[in-house]
Design an enzyme around this catalytic site. Structure first.
Site, PDB file in Angstrom:
ATOM      1  N   CYS A 180      72.566  46.045  64.883  1.00  0.00           N
ATOM      2  CA  CYS A 180      71.120  46.150  65.088  1.00  0.00           C
ATOM      3  C   CYS A 180      70.451  44.830  64.731  1.00  0.00           C
ATOM      4  CB  CYS A 180      70.526  47.225  64.194  1.00  0.00           C
ATOM      5  SG  CYS A 180      71.144  48.886  64.453  1.00  0.00           S
ATOM      6  N   CYS A 181      69.499  44.434  65.569  1.00  0.00           N
ATOM      7  CA  CYS A 181      68.675  43.267  65.267  1.00  0.00           C
ATOM      8  C   CYS A 181      67.279  43.535  65.813  1.00  0.00           C
ATOM      9  CB  CYS A 181      69.285  41.980  65.808  1.00  0.00           C
ATOM     10  SG  CYS A 181      69.260  41.801  67.588  1.00  0.00           S
ATOM     11  N   SER A 182      66.435  42.545  65.775  1.00  0.00           N
ATOM     12  CA  SER A 182      65.046  42.742  66.182  1.00  0.00           C
ATOM     13  C   SER A 182      64.930  43.362  67.568  1.00  0.00           C
ATOM     14  CB  SER A 182      64.283  41.418  66.150  1.00  0.00           C
ATOM     15  OG  SER A 182      64.237  40.940  64.829  1.00  0.00           O
ATOM     16  N   GLY A 223      67.947  43.473  69.746  1.00  0.00           N
ATOM     17  CA  GLY A 223      69.273  43.777  70.262  1.00  0.00           C
ATOM     18  C   GLY A 223      69.836  42.663  71.128  1.00  0.00           C
ATOM     19  N   LEU A 255      66.175  47.521  66.492  1.00  0.00           N
ATOM     20  CA  LEU A 255      65.958  48.321  65.290  1.00  0.00           C
ATOM     21  C   LEU A 255      65.348  49.690  65.586  1.00  0.00           C
ATOM     22  CD1 LEU A 255      64.451  45.665  62.847  1.00  0.00           C
ATOM     23  CD2 LEU A 255      66.749  46.633  62.797  1.00  0.00           C
TER      24      LEU A 255
END
Length: 101
Positions: free
Chosen positions: A7-9, A11, A39
């Site tokens: 997961c990141c800001s 994707g 996220l």
């Protein structure tokens, strides 16, 4: 099959890392599913994956996400900044697999 979610800001930055992790898994003959999402999609994916890895830029979400993951008996960890920055798929894959055991 082991299932790993990054997961990141948005994707996006984790998508390249996912590609590298998949390549390593394929070379090793491992049966894993690896995906990346933004996220906002964490909650809906919680029942579907074994381990959740956060990009270093969103490590501030770890405590919040871990509380939710605890209800499922799952772990949330932050990817090492150097491994993330160098897109070291092998190291991140090994990190995830060791957390699942």
């Amino acid at each position: 099959m082991k299932k790993i979610l990054l997961c990141c800001s948005a994707g996006m930055s984790t998508s390249l890392l996912v590609t590298k992790m998949r390549k390593v898994a394929e070379e090793r003959g491992l049966d894993v599913e690896i995906e990346a999402v933004a996220l906002e999609l964490f909650d809906e994916n919680l029942p579907k994956y074994d381990i959740f890895l956060l990009g270093p830029q969103v490590k501030f979400k770890k405590t919040d996400f871990q509380k939710k993951a605890d209800e499922y008996g799952k772990k949330v960890e932050v990817i090492n900044m150097i491994d993330y920055g160098t897109m070291n798929g092998a190291k991140v894959l090994d990190f995830a697999l060791n957390l699942i055991k």
